[in-house]
Design a protein around this motif. Structure first.
Motif, PDB file in Angstrom:
ATOM      1  N   LEU A  95      -7.571  -0.953  -4.276  1.00 36.34           N
ATOM      2  CA  LEU A  95      -6.420  -1.057  -3.533  1.00 36.34           C
ATOM      3  C   LEU A  95      -6.734  -2.447  -2.781  1.00 36.34           C
ATOM      4  O   LEU A  95      -5.819  -3.398  -2.650  1.00 36.34           O
ATOM      5  N   MET A  96      -7.755  -2.500  -2.078  1.00 37.99           N
ATOM      6  CA  MET A  96      -8.167  -3.725  -1.218  1.00 37.99           C
ATOM      7  C   MET A  96      -7.990  -5.145  -2.065  1.00 37.99           C
ATOM      8  O   MET A  96      -7.665  -6.214  -1.789  1.00 37.99           O
ATOM      9  N   ALA A  97      -8.457  -5.053  -3.383  1.00 42.11           N
ATOM     10  CA  ALA A  97      -8.394  -6.343  -4.308  1.00 42.11           C
ATOM     11  C   ALA A  97      -7.030  -6.548  -4.602  1.00 42.11           C
ATOM     12  O   ALA A  97      -6.699  -7.693  -4.298  1.00 42.11           O
ATOM     13  N   ALA A  98      -6.069  -5.701  -4.931  1.00 45.18           N
ATOM     14  CA  ALA A  98      -4.501  -5.832  -5.414  1.00 45.18           C
ATOM     15  C   ALA A  98      -3.980  -6.428  -4.113  1.00 45.18           C
ATOM     16  O   ALA A  98      -3.211  -7.290  -4.222  1.00 45.18           O
ATOM     17  N   LEU A  99      -4.290  -5.720  -2.872  1.00 45.20           N
ATOM     18  CA  LEU A  99      -3.697  -5.906  -1.668  1.00 45.20           C
ATOM     19  C   LEU A  99      -3.813  -7.372  -0.945  1.00 45.20           C
ATOM     20  O   LEU A  99      -3.135  -7.901  -0.314  1.00 45.20           O
ATOM     21  N   ALA A 100      -4.816  -7.934  -1.656  1.00 37.52           N
ATOM     22  CA  ALA A 100      -5.467  -9.110  -0.861  1.00 37.52           C
ATOM     23  C   ALA A 100      -4.551 -10.209  -1.252  1.00 37.52           C
ATOM     24  O   ALA A 100      -4.419 -11.288  -0.502  1.00 37.52           O
ATOM     25  N   THR A 101      -3.720 -10.191  -2.329  1.00 34.93           N
ATOM     26  CA  THR A 101      -2.651 -11.176  -2.895  1.00 34.93           C
ATOM     27  C   THR A 101      -1.560 -10.562  -3.166  1.00 34.93           C
ATOM     28  O   THR A 101      -1.165 -10.372  -4.537  1.00 34.93           O
TER      29      THR A 101
ATOM     30  N   THR B  50      -1.267  -8.430  -9.761  1.00 33.59           N
ATOM     31  CA  THR B  50      -2.298  -8.306 -10.380  1.00 33.59           C
ATOM     32  C   THR B  50      -2.799  -6.676 -11.004  1.00 33.59           C
ATOM     33  O   THR B  50      -3.642  -6.837 -11.559  1.00 33.59           O
ATOM     34  N   ASP B  51      -2.113  -5.826 -10.569  1.00 36.12           N
ATOM     35  CA  ASP B  51      -2.654  -4.348 -10.981  1.00 36.12           C
ATOM     36  C   ASP B  51      -1.100  -3.492 -10.979  1.00 36.12           C
ATOM     37  O   ASP B  51      -0.601  -3.118 -10.008  1.00 36.12           O
ATOM     38  N   ALA B  52      -0.458  -3.980 -12.113  1.00 38.82           N
ATOM     39  CA  ALA B  52       0.904  -3.184 -12.467  1.00 38.82           C
ATOM     40  C   ALA B  52       0.712  -1.695 -11.975  1.00 38.82           C
ATOM     41  O   ALA B  52       2.036  -1.296 -11.521  1.00 38.82           O
ATOM     42  N   GLU B  53      -0.280  -0.894 -12.271  1.00 37.27           N
ATOM     43  CA  GLU B  53      -0.277   0.473 -11.946  1.00 37.27           C
ATOM     44  C   GLU B  53       0.157   0.743 -10.520  1.00 37.27           C
ATOM     45  O   GLU B  53       0.688   1.702 -10.264  1.00 37.27           O
ATOM     46  N   LEU B  54      -0.674  -0.084  -9.695  1.00 40.65           N
ATOM     47  CA  LEU B  54      -0.527   0.010  -8.205  1.00 40.65           C
ATOM     48  C   LEU B  54       0.897  -0.395  -7.557  1.00 40.65           C
ATOM     49  O   LEU B  54       1.361  -0.060  -6.495  1.00 40.65           O
ATOM     50  N   ALA B  55       1.806  -0.958  -8.520  1.00 35.51           N
ATOM     51  CA  ALA B  55       3.232  -1.335  -8.053  1.00 35.51           C
ATOM     52  C   ALA B  55       4.112  -0.317  -8.292  1.00 35.51           C
ATOM     53  O   ALA B  55       5.195  -0.227  -7.880  1.00 35.51           O
ATOM     54  N   LYS B  56       3.398   0.611  -9.146  1.00 33.86           N
ATOM     55  CA  LYS B  56       4.596   1.788  -9.354  1.00 33.86           C
ATOM     56  C   LYS B  56       4.521   2.895  -8.259  1.00 33.86           C
ATOM     57  O   LYS B  56       3.894   3.126  -7.474  1.00 33.86           O
ATOM     58  N   PRO B  57       6.082   3.116  -8.196  1.00 33.00           N
ATOM     59  CA  PRO B  57       6.241   4.402  -7.233  1.00 33.00           C
ATOM     60  C   PRO B  57       5.584   5.557  -7.610  1.00 33.00           C
ATOM     61  O   PRO B  57       5.420   5.817  -8.940  1.00 33.00           O
ATOM     62  N   PRO B  58       5.595   6.574  -6.563  1.00 33.27           N
ATOM     63  CA  PRO B  58       4.892   7.702  -6.885  1.00 33.27           C
ATOM     64  C   PRO B  58       5.909   8.696  -7.879  1.00 33.27           C
ATOM     65  O   PRO B  58       7.037   8.589  -7.988  1.00 33.27           O
TER      66      PRO B  58
ATOM     67  N   PRO C  99       0.840  -1.195  -0.024  1.00 31.79           N
ATOM     68  CA  PRO C  99       0.002  -0.207  -0.126  1.00 31.79           C
ATOM     69  C   PRO C  99       0.967   1.184   0.069  1.00 31.79           C
ATOM     70  O   PRO C  99       1.448   1.683   1.038  1.00 31.79           O
ATOM     71  N   ARG C 100       1.027   1.642  -1.060  1.00 30.35           N
ATOM     72  CA  ARG C 100       1.959   2.869  -1.237  1.00 30.35           C
ATOM     73  C   ARG C 100       1.287   4.076  -0.697  1.00 30.35           C
ATOM     74  O   ARG C 100       0.046   4.277  -1.072  1.00 30.35           O
ATOM     75  N   ASN C 101       2.052   5.013   0.017  1.00 34.21           N
ATOM     76  CA  ASN C 101       1.289   6.055   0.538  1.00 34.21           C
ATOM     77  C   ASN C 101       0.649   6.967  -0.481  1.00 34.21           C
ATOM     78  O   ASN C 101      -0.307   7.662  -0.145  1.00 34.21           O
TER      79      ASN C 101
END
Ligand code: AMP
Ligand code: MG
Length: 468
Positions: free
Chosen positions: A436-442, A447-455, A413-415
């Motif tokens: 966020l909840m969906a990606a962070l469950a596993t 599962t969600d490359a966008e959410l893995a990106k740094p700010p 969970p990036r800030n």
């Protein structure tokens, strides 16, 4: 709705808490409800309207014994003789479907006798932050309190500006903290220290032999916890003794964050000017907190000299205990199942490079062995030299790639994502929260490359404030 309450804390002496009910809110609306956790707790018949009323504090469920707990604690190193649940109400406990006793607590549920100057409330931002980060922590396999529900209150509360209020329902193995013991020890109420020790042993460490056995047990749990936090780049931010649990669960997600670019000295709390709770100082603070716990516990032991000597030995052994846990966690992150001599140096060399080059902690580890890892570093020659040494070391390791996969999450969970999620939620859009909840469950699956990106530079959140 049926919650199978089985309350034990409420049977402790009156001085341990104040019985009172949550303060009703204007118009409770459910923001989030953790169905899986509810099922685990044996909660049934959870109709959404009723869920909002119960977990907003407007209706007391059958069998609850609502109370605010007393505790004290060291905040940023200074002893505060009285803290306590200033905005939380323990509804009660259940024995869950695994046979474990769990607390169900409302946070942000109104003033209590321990509120001091506070309004007893919380706003949507920190409530959803705690919801997301605590559930992410759980999915990462780190001991933590859980989030059962988030309810919007329909009332605005005053912070730097007026903000929408919310109540979080938190589930914990217990809410016993170091500060729960300190309050009685500092007042010289030795019988109460003894009562609480017996209660904590029965609840968390039935195999422990007396206060020193409990101390050892909690030191072990806290050592593992700190190593786990650090292996995921987590900074708690407020490791006060009242935020340090006896269960060894992470508690109180205030100005916390997972690091993007790695730095040992990273701090997130805007009020932590000295860096007391900086990333790299967390082991020292955990030991310091356990020393406070020891000080409170040994008061009940008759033979003071022997007690001090034994407790000191336990505390002095803790740094090495953390190092072992740390080495195991970080060795796994570079693909090594069982660390041996030299492995910690190899890890440290990588961390030094990461710090020098501002490499992203999560993504560098996740990509080790690929060009994507190399791209994280500006000093390519230094990285290549490290990668060669690393390849040599893991050549005869069984399944290093598998070991790394299981230790290096693809998503945390990036800030900046949390801040974006909060902004949307305040405006009534829960889609970023759900995403966020969906990606962070596993978290170990991409599962969600966008959410893995740094700010992006413009998205970087400099500090998380304590105006919770
Ligand atoms: P924390 O830093 O969240 O662990 O809180 C430290 C202490 O301040 C605890 O006793 C909390 O219950 C209390 N506290 C924090 N915020 C509030 C608030 N808005 N109203 C009343 N008490 C609060
Ligand atoms: Mg706290």
């Amino acid at each position: 709705m049926h919650i199978p309450f089985d309350n034990s804390y409420a049977t402790l002496p009156e001085g341990f808490y104040t019985r009172l009910q949550p303060t009703s809110v204007a118009s409770p609306k459910l923001l989030a409800f953790n169905e899986n956790l509810a099922a685990e707790l044996g909660i049934s018949g959870a109709d959404p309207k009723l869920v909002a009323r119960v977990f907003g504090g407007n209706e007391i469920p059958q069998g609850a014994a609502p109370l605010a707990q007393l505790y004290s604690g060291h905040q940023f190193g200074n002893y505060n003789p009285q803290l306590g649940d200033g905005r939380a109400i323990l509804l009660g406990e259940v024995i869950d479907t695994n046979g474990l006793r769990r607390d169900i607590q409302l946070k942000g549920s109104g003033r209590t006798p321990y509120s001091r100057g506070g309004d007893g409330r919380a706003w949507v931002g920190p409530v959803l932050r705690e919801y997301v980060v605590s559930e992410a922590m759980h999915a990462l396999g780190v001991p933590t309190t859980r989030a059962l529900a988030a309810v919007r209150t329909g009332e605005d509360i005053a912070r730097e500006t007026m903000l929408p209020g919310a109540v979080l329902t938190r589930v914990a193995s217990s809410h016993l903290r170091v500060g729960s013991f300190q309050v009685f020890a500092h007042r010289g109420q030795i019988d109460d220290v003894r009562t609480l020790t017996d209660y904590a042993i029965a609840r968390h460490a039935p195999e422990a032999d007396g206060p020193l056995g409990l101390l050892q047990h909690v030191c072990d749990r806290q050592a593992d916890l700190i190593a786990a936090w650090m292996s995921f780049g987590f900074i708690h931010g407020v490791m006060n003794t009242d935020n340090c649990t006896i269960s060894g669960e992470t508690i109180d997600y205030g100005p916390c964050a997972f690091m993007d670019d790695f730095h040992m000295g990273r701090v997130f709390s805007s009020i932590d000017q000295q860096g007391r709770y900086a990333f790299g100082n967390q082991p020292n603070i955990a030991v310091w907190n356990m020393a406070q716990f020891a000080t409170a516990l040994i008061q009940q032991i008759e033979d003071k000299d022997a007690a001090v000597e034994a407790a000191t030995a336990i505390i002095h052994a803790m740094p090495a205990r953390i190092e072992v846990a740390w080495a195991r966690r970080f060795a796994a992150k570079i693909g090594i199942r069982t660390p041996r001599d030299g492995d910690v140096d190899l890890v440290q060399r990588l961390l030094d490079l990461m710090q020098k080059d501002g490499a992203d902690f999560t993504n560098s580890f996740r990509a080790l062995g690929t060009d994507a890892a190399r791209d994280q570093f500006t000093d390519r020659a230094a990285y290549d030299a490290w990668a060669t040494a690393h390849a040599d070391r893991i050549a005869d390791e069984p399944d290093p790639a598998g070991v790394m996969r299981a230790a290096n999450p693809a998503v945390i969970p990036r800030n900046h994502r949390i801040e974006q999620m909060i902004e949307a939620a305040v405006a009534g859009d829960m889609a970023p929260f759900e995403r966020l909840m969906a990606a962070l469950a596993t978290p170990f699956e991409q599962t969600d490359a966008e959410l893995a990106k740094p700010p992006a530079p413009s998205e970087i959140v400099a500090a998380t404030f304590c105006g919770t």
